[in-house]
Design an enzyme around this catalytic site. Structure first.
Site, PDB file in Angstrom:
ATOM      1  N   THR A   1      44.682  83.326  36.650  1.00 15.65           N
ATOM      2  CA  THR A   1      45.091  84.081  35.464  1.00 15.65           C
ATOM      3  C   THR A   1      46.316  83.365  34.902  1.00 15.65           C
ATOM      4  O   THR A   1      47.424  83.518  35.411  1.00 15.65           O
ATOM      5  CB  THR A   1      45.416  85.547  35.804  1.00 15.65           C
TER       6      THR A   1
ATOM      7  N   LYS B   1      41.229  87.477  29.663  1.00 13.12           N
ATOM      8  CA  LYS B   1      41.656  87.952  30.981  1.00 13.12           C
ATOM      9  C   LYS B   1      42.959  88.733  30.878  1.00 13.12           C
ATOM     10  O   LYS B   1      43.128  89.780  31.520  1.00 13.12           O
ATOM     11  CB  LYS B   1      41.812  86.770  31.934  1.00 13.12           C
TER      12      LYS B   1
END
Length: 301
Positions: A99, A174
Site C-alpha cells: 500500500t 487502495k
C-alpha cells in the site's frame, strides 16, 4: 512457452501465502531473505531459491513482486545501491503489492521506464487467510500490455482482479478502500464509547447493528476484539492505518481535493500511534477512544 521466472520481496503476513501459491503453481520462484526465517525456510522447502539482494533478485527474474510496508521501503528497494534500478535489467516487470503513496509510485514508474523496465501497482485487499488460500482481491494499475503479461501470475494468489487503467490507479484506489475501512473503525469506536457512556452495553450495540443493514465483513472482524478480546481476528496495525491515511492526505493535496472527514479519521489513528501503541491492531482503537472518554477497558472475560 516457458513460464516467466518470478521474484518476491516481502514474504511476511501476506507475502508468504502469495509466494507459496506462486511456487505451487509451477513457477520458478526467487525470494529475498530477511530476519524472520520461518517463511523463508518454508518457501525454500517448497522449491524457492533464496537471494541476498534486490539487485541480484532483479537480475535473476522476469517479474518481481514487492510486498512491503509502504513507499519508504519500496523506494529503498528500487533506488538503493544494491537495488532494482542498479540491476539495469531491461524488460523486467516490477509489481508493487504494497500500500504505497501514488505520488511516489508514479515517480518510480518513470524511473524504471527510463531503464527499460515495466511497472504495475497491484495492492491487496482481504487478509493473510485469503493470501494463503490464493483468493485475495487486487486492484491493478498498469498499461494493457503489462497487465496481460502479469495476469496469469496474479491469478496464482488473487481471486478477484480489477484492472483500473494506468499505473498509479491501483494505489489510489487502495487508499480510498482503506479510507472507507479506517473510517468504519473510527465510527464503530466512537459509537461504542457513546453507547457505554449513555448506559448501553457493547453487547446491546452489537445486537442491533450485526443483524441489520449496517453490518459488513469489516464490522464482524473488528467487533471480535470488543466482544471476545480476539486480537488475531483483524490483524492490521494502527501504524499502518496511520501511514495509509498520511499517504491519502498527500494524494488529496496533489489533486486539490477537499476532504475534511479524512483529516478527522487520520487524526484518530495518529493519536494512538503518538502514544506508542502503533503496533496494536485497528480494533483496539475502541479502547483508545473509550479511555479518552474516561471509560475503563472492556472486561476480557
Amino acid at each position: 512457452m516457458n513460464k516467466p521466472r518470478i521474484g518476491f520481496i516481502g514474504v511476511g503476513l501476506m507475502g508468504h501465502g502469495m509466494a507459496k501459491n506462486i511456487v505451487e503453481a509451477g513457477y520458478d520462484l526467487h525470494i529475498m531473505g530477511h530476519r524472520n526465517r520461518k517463511p523463508i525456510d518454508d518457501l525454500v522447502a517448497r522449491g524457492a531459491v533464496e537471494t541476498e539482494s534486490a539487485r541480484a533478485l532483479a537480475e535473476a527474474v522476469d517479474i518481481l513482486h514487492l510486498c512491503v510496508t509502504g513507499s519508504t521501503e519500496v523506494e529503498a528497494l528500487v533506488r538503493g545501491e544494491n537495488g532494482i534500478l542498479a540491476s539495469g535489467k531491461a524488460g523486467l516487470t516490477v509489481i508493487d503489492c504494497s500500500t504505497s503513496d501514488p505520488v511516489s509510485t508514479l515517480a518510480i514508474a518513470d524511473e524504471l521506464a527510463a531503464t527499460g523496465m515495466h511497472f504495475a501497482d497491484a495492492p491487496l485487499a482481504r487478509t493473510p487467510k485469503e493470501a494463503w488460500e490464493g483468493t485475495l482481491d487486487t486492484m491493478v494499475g498498469a498499461d494493457p500490455e503489462t497487465f496481460a503479461r502479469i495476469k496469469p501470475v496474479l491469478e496464482c494468489w488473487a481471486g478477484q482482479i480489477v484492472h483500473l487503467g494506468p499505473v498509479g490507479n491501483g494505489h489510489k484506489m487502495k487508499l480510498l478502500n482503506n479510507f472507507v475501512a479506517m473510517s468504519y473503525g473510527v465510527i464503530y469506536s466512537e459509537a461504542m464509547a457513546i453507547a457505554r457512556k449513555s448506559g448501553l452495553s457493547v453487547e446491546q450495540f452489537d445486537a442491533v447493528i450485526r443483524p441489520g443493514r449496517l453490518s459488513n465483513g469489516f464490522y464482524e472482524t473488528f467487533m471480535k476484539w470488543a466482544l471476545e478480546r480476539d486480537e488475531n481476528a483483524h490483524k492490521f496495525s494502527i501504524s499502518n492505518a496511520h501511514k495509509d491515511m498520511r499517504y491519502l492526505t498527500n494524494l488529496i493535496s496533489s489533486v486539490g481535493a477537499i476532504a475534511p472527514t479524512q483529516g478527522a479519521v487520520r487524526n484518530a489513528y495518529a493519536g494512538m500511534d503518538a502514544i506508542g501503541d502503533g503496533q496494536r491492531f485497528v480494533p483496539m482503537l475502541a479502547d483508545f477512544i473509550a479511555a479518552q472518554n474516561g471509560l475503563p477497558e472492556q472486561d476480557k472475560s
